[in-house]
Design a protein around this motif. Sequence first.
Motif, mmCIF file in Angstrom:
data_model
loop_
_atom_site.group_PDB
_atom_site.id
_atom_site.type_symbol
_atom_site.label_atom_id
_atom_site.label_comp_id
_atom_site.label_asym_id
_atom_site.label_seq_id
_atom_site.Cartn_x
_atom_site.Cartn_y
_atom_site.Cartn_z
ATOM 1 N N ALA A 78 1.016 -1.048 0.112
ATOM 2 C CA ALA A 78 0.044 0.038 -0.079
ATOM 3 C C ALA A 78 0.858 1.167 -0.045
ATOM 4 N N ASP A 79 0.347 2.312 -0.605
ATOM 5 C CA ASP A 79 1.073 3.808 -0.654
ATOM 6 C C ASP A 79 1.636 3.912 0.879
ATOM 7 N N SER A 80 2.836 4.271 0.984
ATOM 8 C CA SER A 80 3.598 4.708 2.231
ATOM 9 C C SER A 80 3.065 6.132 2.248
ATOM 10 N N ARG A 81 3.138 6.723 3.480
ATOM 11 C CA ARG A 81 3.113 8.228 3.807
ATOM 12 C C ARG A 81 3.936 9.082 3.163
ATOM 13 N N ARG A 82 5.106 8.514 2.941
ATOM 14 C CA ARG A 82 6.110 9.363 2.309
ATOM 15 C C ARG A 82 5.916 9.580 0.785
ATOM 16 N N ASP A 83 5.518 8.433 0.105
ATOM 17 C CA ASP A 83 4.962 8.740 -1.046
ATOM 18 C C ASP A 83 3.945 9.609 -1.504
ATOM 19 N N ARG A 84 3.009 9.719 -0.505
ATOM 20 C CA ARG A 84 1.943 10.702 -0.737
ATOM 21 C C ARG A 84 2.334 12.330 -0.820
ATOM 22 N N HIS A 85 3.664 12.522 -0.140
ATOM 23 C CA HIS A 85 4.010 13.963 -0.025
ATOM 24 C C HIS A 85 4.581 14.429 -1.315
ATOM 25 N N ILE A 86 5.285 13.088 -2.308
ATOM 26 C CA ILE A 86 6.246 13.853 -3.257
ATOM 27 C C ILE A 86 5.443 14.839 -4.055
ATOM 28 N N PRO A 87 4.363 14.554 -4.569
ATOM 29 C CA PRO A 87 3.999 15.472 -5.479
ATOM 30 C C PRO A 87 3.673 16.938 -4.881
ATOM 31 N N TRP A 88 3.506 16.961 -3.551
ATOM 32 C CA TRP A 88 3.306 18.208 -2.928
ATOM 33 C C TRP A 88 4.764 19.128 -2.479
ATOM 34 N N LEU A 89 5.845 18.001 -2.605
ATOM 35 C CA LEU A 89 7.407 18.711 -2.603
ATOM 36 C C LEU A 89 7.512 19.555 -4.073
ATOM 37 N N PHE A 90 7.092 18.790 -5.064
ATOM 38 C CA PHE A 90 7.160 19.730 -6.346
ATOM 39 C C PHE A 90 6.354 20.993 -6.275
ATOM 40 N N VAL A 91 5.141 20.910 -5.728
ATOM 41 C CA VAL A 91 4.547 22.242 -5.602
ATOM 42 C C VAL A 91 5.146 23.225 -4.909
ATOM 43 N N LEU A 92 5.524 22.729 -3.654
ATOM 44 C CA LEU A 92 6.361 23.739 -2.701
ATOM 45 C C LEU A 92 7.295 24.079 -3.285
ATOM 46 N N GLY A 93 8.393 23.593 -4.077
ATOM 47 C CA GLY A 93 9.520 23.678 -4.643
ATOM 48 C C GLY A 93 9.082 24.923 -5.546
ATOM 49 N N PHE A 94 8.236 24.658 -6.564
ATOM 50 C CA PHE A 94 7.560 25.889 -7.576
ATOM 51 C C PHE A 94 7.297 27.132 -6.809
ATOM 52 N N ALA A 95 6.705 26.752 -5.734
ATOM 53 C CA ALA A 95 5.998 27.917 -4.954
ATOM 54 C C ALA A 95 7.334 28.930 -4.501
ATOM 55 N N ILE A 96 8.436 28.104 -3.902
ATOM 56 C CA ILE A 96 9.470 28.915 -3.402
ATOM 57 C C ILE A 96 10.081 29.656 -4.543
ATOM 58 N N VAL A 97 10.131 29.007 -5.846
ATOM 59 C CA VAL A 97 10.894 29.670 -7.019
ATOM 60 C C VAL A 97 9.983 31.023 -7.145
ATOM 61 N N ILE A 98 8.849 30.750 -7.312
ATOM 62 C CA ILE A 98 7.835 31.946 -7.792
ATOM 63 C C ILE A 98 8.045 33.034 -6.725
ATOM 64 N N ALA A 99 7.966 32.805 -5.267
ATOM 65 C CA ALA A 99 8.035 33.792 -4.517
ATOM 66 C C ALA A 99 9.612 34.542 -4.524
ATOM 67 N N VAL A 100 10.553 33.833 -4.607
ATOM 68 C CA VAL A 100 11.870 34.400 -4.775
ATOM 69 C C VAL A 100 11.938 35.302 -6.054
#
Length: 161
Positions: A7-29
């Motif tokens: 079954a999907d582990s907890r860590r795997d569910r956060h990977i797409p959100w890490l990409f979103v967070l990375g883009f949000a940081i780039v846009i903010a900077v």
Amino acid sequence: MTVAVPADSRRDRHIPWLFVLGFAIVIAVNGTMIWFAVGSFSGLYTPKPRDRGLHYNDVVAAQQARDTLGWRIAPQWRPESDRLELTLTDRSGAPLVGARVTVELVRPAEKRPPIGVALAAVDGGRHAGHVDLPARGNWDLDIVVERDGERFAQTQRMFLK
């Protein structure tokens, strides 16, 4: 034979959100850098650049008239005494005596009003004055020399330390 898929582990569910967070940081900077760039130096040096552009031929004629005078200005900065000295010579290299000199210091990378410099005639063709600089670095010296109805204007960039 059946293969069990974990079954999907907890860590795997956060990977797409890490990409979103990375883009949000780039846009903010990038947004912060754009905000600082727009709010800082505009790049305009003259108060009415459009009018200067429309009368460009007049500017060129004034520069040609200045060049025909053949006057030379040699500025020197004395950092130990915060003193600005100008040596004025005519076309033949003789001291330019009896000239009235006005100087303004303009910081090219900041929005601040020009600093007027009071110069006194020291001797033949030399003028000097004390300057209280608010900051060290690059400064444009807007120099105007007048004598016998002739006007000579020149801008020179100097590093004042």
